[in-house]
Design a protein around this motif. Structure first.
Motif, PDB file in Angstrom:
ATOM      1  N   LEU A  97      35.220  37.037  42.008  1.00  0.00           N
ATOM      2  CA  LEU A  97      35.244  36.636  40.316  1.00  0.00           C
ATOM      3  C   LEU A  97      35.434  35.323  40.303  1.00  0.00           C
ATOM      4  N   THR A  98      36.025  34.438  41.311  1.00  0.00           N
ATOM      5  CA  THR A  98      36.033  32.985  41.315  1.00  0.00           C
ATOM      6  C   THR A  98      34.770  32.211  41.310  1.00  0.00           C
ATOM      7  N   VAL A  99      33.820  32.931  42.123  1.00  0.00           N
ATOM      8  CA  VAL A  99      32.411  32.374  42.352  1.00  0.00           C
ATOM      9  C   VAL A  99      31.685  32.689  41.071  1.00  0.00           C
ATOM     10  N   GLN A 100      31.990  33.889  40.573  1.00  0.00           N
ATOM     11  CA  GLN A 100      31.311  34.026  39.049  1.00  0.00           C
ATOM     12  C   GLN A 100      31.665  33.159  38.072  1.00  0.00           C
ATOM     13  N   GLY A 101      32.929  32.837  38.144  1.00  0.00           N
ATOM     14  CA  GLY A 101      33.457  31.940  36.980  1.00  0.00           C
ATOM     15  C   GLY A 101      32.922  30.506  37.198  1.00  0.00           C
ATOM     16  N   LEU A 102      32.638  30.269  38.532  1.00  0.00           N
ATOM     17  CA  LEU A 102      31.681  28.859  38.629  1.00  0.00           C
ATOM     18  C   LEU A 102      30.426  28.732  38.070  1.00  0.00           C
ATOM     19  N   ASN A 103      29.836  30.054  37.579  1.00  0.00           N
ATOM     20  CA  ASN A 103      28.510  29.904  37.032  1.00  0.00           C
ATOM     21  C   ASN A 103      28.517  29.502  35.463  1.00  0.00           C
ATOM     22  N   SER A 104      28.980  28.407  35.344  1.00  0.00           N
ATOM     23  CA  SER A 104      29.448  28.117  33.865  1.00  0.00           C
ATOM     24  C   SER A 104      27.934  28.024  33.050  1.00  0.00           C
ATOM     25  N   ALA A 109      33.076  31.633  26.953  1.00  0.00           N
ATOM     26  CA  ALA A 109      34.637  31.454  26.889  1.00  0.00           C
ATOM     27  C   ALA A 109      35.086  32.832  27.048  1.00  0.00           C
ATOM     28  N   ILE A 110      34.506  33.755  26.276  1.00  0.00           N
ATOM     29  CA  ILE A 110      34.979  35.301  26.345  1.00  0.00           C
ATOM     30  C   ILE A 110      34.943  35.974  27.776  1.00  0.00           C
ATOM     31  N   ALA A 111      33.768  35.654  28.279  1.00  0.00           N
ATOM     32  CA  ALA A 111      33.718  36.307  29.911  1.00  0.00           C
ATOM     33  C   ALA A 111      34.598  35.576  30.675  1.00  0.00           C
ATOM     34  N   ASN A 112      34.848  34.264  30.543  1.00  0.00           N
ATOM     35  CA  ASN A 112      35.816  33.580  31.551  1.00  0.00           C
ATOM     36  C   ASN A 112      37.343  34.060  31.120  1.00  0.00           C
ATOM     37  N   GLU A 113      37.475  34.461  30.099  1.00  0.00           N
ATOM     38  CA  GLU A 113      38.736  34.957  29.417  1.00  0.00           C
ATOM     39  C   GLU A 113      38.949  36.463  30.302  1.00  0.00           C
ATOM     40  N   ALA A 114      37.749  37.099  30.287  1.00  0.00           N
ATOM     41  CA  ALA A 114      37.758  38.516  30.933  1.00  0.00           C
ATOM     42  C   ALA A 114      37.897  38.232  32.500  1.00  0.00           C
ATOM     43  N   GLU A 118      41.278  39.658  34.765  1.00  0.00           N
ATOM     44  CA  GLU A 118      41.234  40.328  36.022  1.00  0.00           C
ATOM     45  C   GLU A 118      41.877  39.928  37.080  1.00  0.00           C
ATOM     46  N   ILE A 119      41.847  38.559  37.154  1.00  0.00           N
ATOM     47  CA  ILE A 119      42.399  37.625  38.284  1.00  0.00           C
ATOM     48  C   ILE A 119      44.185  37.736  38.015  1.00  0.00           C
ATOM     49  N   ASP A 120      44.431  37.669  36.877  1.00  0.00           N
ATOM     50  CA  ASP A 120      46.005  37.844  36.590  1.00  0.00           C
ATOM     51  C   ASP A 120      46.457  39.445  37.316  1.00  0.00           C
ATOM     52  N   GLN A 121      45.606  40.203  36.779  1.00  0.00           N
ATOM     53  CA  GLN A 121      45.927  41.689  37.315  1.00  0.00           C
ATOM     54  C   GLN A 121      46.004  41.740  38.837  1.00  0.00           C
ATOM     55  N   ILE A 122      44.912  41.124  39.391  1.00  0.00           N
ATOM     56  CA  ILE A 122      44.738  41.074  41.068  1.00  0.00           C
ATOM     57  C   ILE A 122      46.088  40.533  41.242  1.00  0.00           C
ATOM     58  N   ILE A 206      43.664  29.648  39.426  1.00  0.00           N
ATOM     59  CA  ILE A 206      42.245  30.228  39.415  1.00  0.00           C
ATOM     60  C   ILE A 206      42.121  30.631  37.933  1.00  0.00           C
ATOM     61  N   SER A 207      43.105  31.262  37.702  1.00  0.00           N
ATOM     62  CA  SER A 207      43.368  31.963  36.035  1.00  0.00           C
ATOM     63  C   SER A 207      43.364  30.750  35.172  1.00  0.00           C
ATOM     64  N   ALA A 208      43.881  29.741  35.282  1.00  0.00           N
ATOM     65  CA  ALA A 208      44.225  28.564  34.446  1.00  0.00           C
ATOM     66  C   ALA A 208      42.693  27.820  34.418  1.00  0.00           C
ATOM     67  N   GLY A 209      42.066  27.605  35.631  1.00  0.00           N
ATOM     68  CA  GLY A 209      40.910  26.991  35.739  1.00  0.00           C
ATOM     69  C   GLY A 209      39.623  27.845  34.947  1.00  0.00           C
ATOM     70  N   LEU A 210      39.889  29.045  35.022  1.00  0.00           N
ATOM     71  CA  LEU A 210      38.754  30.053  34.265  1.00  0.00           C
ATOM     72  C   LEU A 210      38.926  29.796  32.659  1.00  0.00           C
TER      73      LEU A 210
END
Length: 306
Positions: A97-104, A109-114, A118-122, A206-210
């Motif tokens: 998920l983090t690697v996916q989030g780096l693909n800015s 914004a909506i995708a990064n929030e999602a 999920e990071i928060d759930q993990i 990571i969650s905050a960075g996303l």
């Protein structure tokens, strides 16, 4: 010339009865052995055998206790290992998920929030894993008496840390052999890192960075996440080595228990076919003694007057 001693009817009766009593006592002893299946029913049966049997029974109890300790230790370590394996899978998912989030360039914004959600759930799932319990004790809390090893809200470690300088007071171990103790616990910081740089802090970053879209922070957090993942793998390897050590000691205790049980059986247990044969011979001997006694004891004058 010296004459022979006078043998009276009374002496004959006394000797005959004494012989019959000895015969009956021997039969009763064999009957006791057949009934109990043991050749040692009282210390007088064999004082030396009784001492050896008591010593072997003490060794048997010791080996049985080692087995119980080993089984408990393996169950504890098994809980730790299963939990760490599940946690490692979650960390791998968090990395994806983090690697996916780096693909800015393609994420919005909506995708990064999602992704952040999920990071928060993990992170929450990992905290739950870190509070796993065995026999109502947190397996990552050291020797703490608290209900959990981590605060469920903040992810802060609340258990007792392991101190290598004083392992007896700061760890949970099991005695699985003579002078052999194996540690069965693994504290949270040893598996998930400390509160300042550990796994839960990294996932929060990571969650905050996303959510902020800060790729620089995400890149740094990804490196820290890899470090945490490697720490988990090292912890799994450590737990596996301890599990194997206890398993080896368990096998050793089982082999010793079998050996001692065989020795104890040789001392205490009867040879059933041999004992049955002795019982039959004793019965035949007793019947023969009765027949001989009837011939030896002659009729008295009273018998003729009847």
């Amino acid at each position: 010339m010296i004459g022979g001693g006078r043998i009276t009817d009374g002496s004959i009766h006394t000797r005959v009865l004494a012989n019959l009593q000895r015969n009956l006592a021997k039969g009763a002893q064999i009957q006791d052995q057949l009934s109990s299946g043991k050749q040692l029913n009282r210390p007088s049966d064999s004082p030396a055998g009784t001492v050896a049997a008591l010593q072997l029974r003490a060794e048997t109890r010791t080996s049985e206790q080692y087995l119980r300790n080993a089984e408990d230790g393996m169950a504890w370590l098994g809980t730790v290992e299963d939990t760490l394996s599940s946690a490692s899978s979650l960390v791998n998912r968090a990395r994806d998920l983090t690697v996916q989030g780096l693909n800015s360039t393609t994420n919005g914004a909506i995708a990064n929030e999602a992704l952040a959600g999920e990071i928060d759930q993990i992170r929450d799932a990992l905290i739950t894993h870190a509070n796993s319990r065995y026999l109502d004790r947190p397996v990552f809390g050291g020797n703490t008496t608290l209900e959990g090893a981590y605060d469920r809200t903040t992810g802060a470690f609340t258990g007792n840390n392991y101190d290598p300088a004083d392992p007896v007071k700061t760890s949970v171990s099991r005695t699985v052999g003579s002078d052999v103790k194996v540690r069965v616990d693994l504290t949270g910081p040893e598996a998930f890192g400390d509160d300042a740089t550990g796994l839960f802090k990294v996932l929060g970053d990571i969650s905050a960075g996303l959510r902020s879209g800060d790729n620089t922070a995400l890149t740094a957090s990804l490196s820290q996440l890899d470090t945490s993942g490697n720490k988990l793998k090292s912890a799994i390897s450590e737990v596996g080595s301890r599990y194997n050590r206890i398993n080896q000691m368990k096998d050793s205790a089982q082999d010793r228990l079998l050996s001692v049980s065989a020795q104890l059986s040789d001392i205490e247990d009867i040879d059933l076919p041999k004992t049955i044969m002795e019982m039959q011979l004793q019965q035949t001997s007793y019947q023969a003694a009765l027949a001989a006694s009837a011939k030896v004891i002659q009729p008295s004058l009273i018998d003729f007057l009847r």
